[in-house]
Design an enzyme around this catalytic site. Structure first.
Site, PDB file in Angstrom:
ATOM      1  N   ASP A 292       0.806  -1.231   0.000  1.00  0.00           N
ATOM      2  CA  ASP A 292       0.000   0.000   0.000  1.00  0.00           C
ATOM      3  C   ASP A 292       0.836   1.277   0.000  1.00  0.00           C
ATOM      4  OD1 ASP A 292      -2.443  -1.185  -0.216  1.00  0.00           O
ATOM      5  OD2 ASP A 292      -2.896  -1.163   1.923  1.00  0.00           O
ATOM      6  N   LYS A 390     -12.130   7.509   1.515  1.00  0.00           N
ATOM      7  CA  LYS A 390     -12.140   6.049   1.654  1.00  0.00           C
ATOM      8  C   LYS A 390     -11.285   5.598   2.839  1.00  0.00           C
ATOM      9  CE  LYS A 390     -11.718   1.794  -0.951  1.00  0.00           C
ATOM     10  NZ  LYS A 390     -10.986   0.979  -0.002  1.00  0.00           N
TER      11      LYS A 390
END
Length: 404
Positions: A292, A390
């Site tokens: 990520d 998000k």
């Protein structure tokens, strides 16, 4: 907010930011709290993903739409499979309907779960009928998204006979599997990880327990990038700990090579630009345990005029977008040169960055946040800037705090 223009930042980056709890830890604990109602959670992530997870777990309807939230899709598939008498349809956005879930569904079916595909075989939406699962052995590829594996591990203590999970092949994303197992162990679950097998014993009830979620290291990455791109910068971030469960905590050692020093305080970290940077050196990293942060690192290296070669990125192709293609597209718009395969990315060093380029975000929160620090080098436009909600709803306010 649609497009956001960020004018070139000319001040030294300084500030003090409190970051919301880790999305990864929060989502695991929210599922466990359904099994163990006497579990209390503090500093829960305020991200869209975690709010969607909470809403889904509390839903009394027959259809649950989790939008773009991939973690929620995987964890909830396993959760509703063991929730007796549940009859639900689990669906999501158009992108979610094109993100594979077959490996997890096959594993749950092997345990006796009743799950059917409603549209395309191997993809959401799913029809799930919850039931008591008595089988206690499943085999799964190790070289897959850790979310499939964690989804199985989270339901394991509730199974009548527990679970033995056996891996086939090399195991990737180990830090996220360790995070799940550590949280289970904190709740008193008896478990062992021996080579290619994880065994989890049944645990129907736990003692009263409060868990404080550590702040999100993925979200910290954007401040590391700002520090690396701003000489003499200094940012304090809370709340973090040195013994972190999050794989993305490797940021501290990675960014040391990009000129950022990390000092651990009691509940915070202090980032300082040291100026110790060898821009001619190739940044060569395997990010298999922390994919990520790939976007952030690539953009930092691009801003510093450095070359980087990243491997272990195969899971990036099935995220909110194909992140490897997205990175290549946007960096090349800015004047860079990027070569990608299914699991690697090679950024060539670049001397000049084009001005006022509009960065597409592809419904991907990390694209918006990863490219924002480039405003230290040139004016930039971030399309669909609200996508940050998000994982980090207050990102733009916090970004402004340290850059204006």
């Amino acid at each position: 907010m649609e497009s956001l223009k960020i004018h070139k930042i000319i001040k030294t980056v300084k500030g003090d930011i409190k970051i919301t709890g880790s999305k990864s830890e929060s989502n695991r604990l929210l599922v466990l709290q359904q099994f163990y109602p006497n579990l209390k959670i503090e500093n829960v992530s305020n991200s869209d993903d975690s709010r969607l997870m909470q809403k889904a777990l509390e839903s009394t309807g027959n259809e649950i739409n989790i939008g773009h939230a991939g973690t929620a899709m995987r964890f909830l598939t396993a959760y509703f499979s063991v929730k007796e008498n549940a009859k639900i349809v689990l669906t999501g956005s158009h992108r979610m309907k094109n993100r594979p879930i077959k490996i997890l569904v096959d594993a749950l079916r092997d345990l006796g779960a009743k799950i059917d595909y409603l549209e395309k075989d191997g993809y959401p939406p799913l029809s799930i009928e919850g039931k008591k699962l008595t089988k206690d052995f499943v085999e799964i590829d190790g070289n897959i998204s850790s979310q499939y594996i964690s989804a199985l591990l989270l339901i394991a203590p509730t199974l009548k006979n527990g679970l033995q999970l056996k891996f086939k092949g090399e195991i990737t994303s180990v830090p996220y599997i360790k995070m799940t197992l550590t949280l289970l162990a904190e709740l008193g679950v008896d478990l062992t990880w021996d080579g290619d097998s994880i065994s989890i014993h049944p645990k129907p009830i736990i003692e009263d327990k409060t868990v404080i979620v550590e702040s999100d290291w993925s979200s910290a990455s954007y401040y590391y990038s700002l520090c690396a791109l701003s000489p003499n910068s200094e940012i304090k971030l809370s709340a973090y700990k040195k013994a972190s469960l999050q794989g993305d905590a490797v940021l501290a050692s990675i960014y040391k090579n990009l000129g950022v020093d990390t000092s651990f305080k009691e509940h915070s970290i202090l980032l300082k630009n040291t100026g110790n940077l060898n821009a001619s050196k190739l940044m060569n990293l395997n990010l298999i345990g922390a994919p990520d942060i790939a976007q952030t690192i690539v953009v930092t290296c691009f801003g510093l005029g450095m070359e980087c070669y990243l491997t272990g990125l195969h899971t990036l192709k099935i995220k909110e977008t194909d992140r490897l293609v997205a990175l290549k597209n946007e960096i090349e718009k800015l004047g860079g040169e990027v070569f990608i395969t299914n699991e690697t990315l090679h950024l060539k060093s670049s001397k000049k960055i084009k001005e006022n380029v509009s960065i597409a975000t592809y419904d991907d929160h990390r694209m918006a946040m990863a490219f924002a620090p480039l405003a230290l080098k040139t004016s930039i436009i971030i399309e669909e800037a609200n996508v940050v909600s998000k994982s980090y709803p207050t990102f733009w306010e916090d970004f402004k705090k340290v850059t204006t």
